[in-house]
Design an enzyme around this catalytic site. Structure first.
Site, PDB file in Angstrom:
ATOM      1  N   SER A  15       0.777  -1.363   0.177  1.00 50.33           N
ATOM      2  CA  SER A  15      -0.145   0.026  -0.049  1.00 50.33           C
ATOM      3  C   SER A  15       0.809   1.176   0.049  1.00 50.33           C
ATOM      4  CB  SER A  15      -1.060  -0.192   1.097  1.00 50.33           C
ATOM      5  OG  SER A  15      -0.136   0.245   2.435  1.00 50.33           O
ATOM      6  N   LYS A  22       0.276   4.432   6.849  1.00 43.57           N
ATOM      7  CA  LYS A  22      -0.154   5.132   5.908  1.00 43.57           C
ATOM      8  C   LYS A  22       0.521   6.686   6.025  1.00 43.57           C
ATOM      9  CE  LYS A  22      -3.317   2.130   4.890  1.00 43.57           C
ATOM     10  NZ  LYS A  22      -3.113   1.076   4.045  1.00 43.57           N
TER      11      LYS A  22
END
Length: 169
Positions: free
Chosen positions: A48, A84
């Site tokens: 990701s 993230k």
């Protein structure tokens, strides 16, 4: 007399060795405690955050709740740890256009770290205002939409944040 001196020297050496072992054990214990409580080490298993952080890399996190836009953070979600990038903080208004360009409070942000720019298959409505006490997080690999664009994750509470990226190996 010589035997007594020899025995005393042996006892003294054993005591010195024991003290050395104790000091080394204490140093190791303190080092492990610092690593656990202040600088967790994480192993990355997904893509990701590619190409900033790639699968199978190891990262060092500095424990803190004070994060800024563009910081890479680790946080708890459903008893797992995710990594993230902070895009917006509380009360900011986030917008994404069809090409995946990100606007914060109507200003386009520069994101040189993005390789695969995409709006993704998000299920929240834009423009989106970040709730108080939360941050809006996006993957660097924008094709993967398992971030704040997905209502199952949404904005992350500051309480869920473990810390921010210090180093990657």
């Amino acid at each position: 007399m010589l035997q007594v001196k020899k025995n005393n020297a042996q006892k003294e050496w054993k005591n010195k060795k024991r003290n050395i072992y104790i000091v080394v054990a204490l140093i190791i214990a303190v080092g492990i405690s610092i690593a656990i409580f202040y600088f967790p080490i994480l192993y990355i298993t997904g893509n990701s955050m590619a190409s900033t952080i790639n699968k199978n890399e190891v990262i060092l996190i500095k424990k803190t709740k004070k994060v800024e836009n563009k910081d890479i953070v680790a946080f708890y979600y459903n008893k797992k740890i995710f990594v993230k990038r902070v895009i917006a903080k509380e009360k900011d208004i986030v917008d994404l256009d069809t090409q995946g360009n990100v606007y914060i409070n109507k200003k386009k942000i520069e994101e040189p770290y993005i390789k695969n720019q995409s709006k993704g298959d998000c299920n929240i409505t834009f423009p989106y205002q970040v709730p108080e006490g939360k941050v809006f997080l996006l993957n660097d690999n924008r094709i993967d939409c398992y971030d704040s664009r997905n209502s199952s994750i949404g904005s992350i509470s500051n309480k869920q944040i473990i810390g921010k990226l210090m180093f990657r190996f």
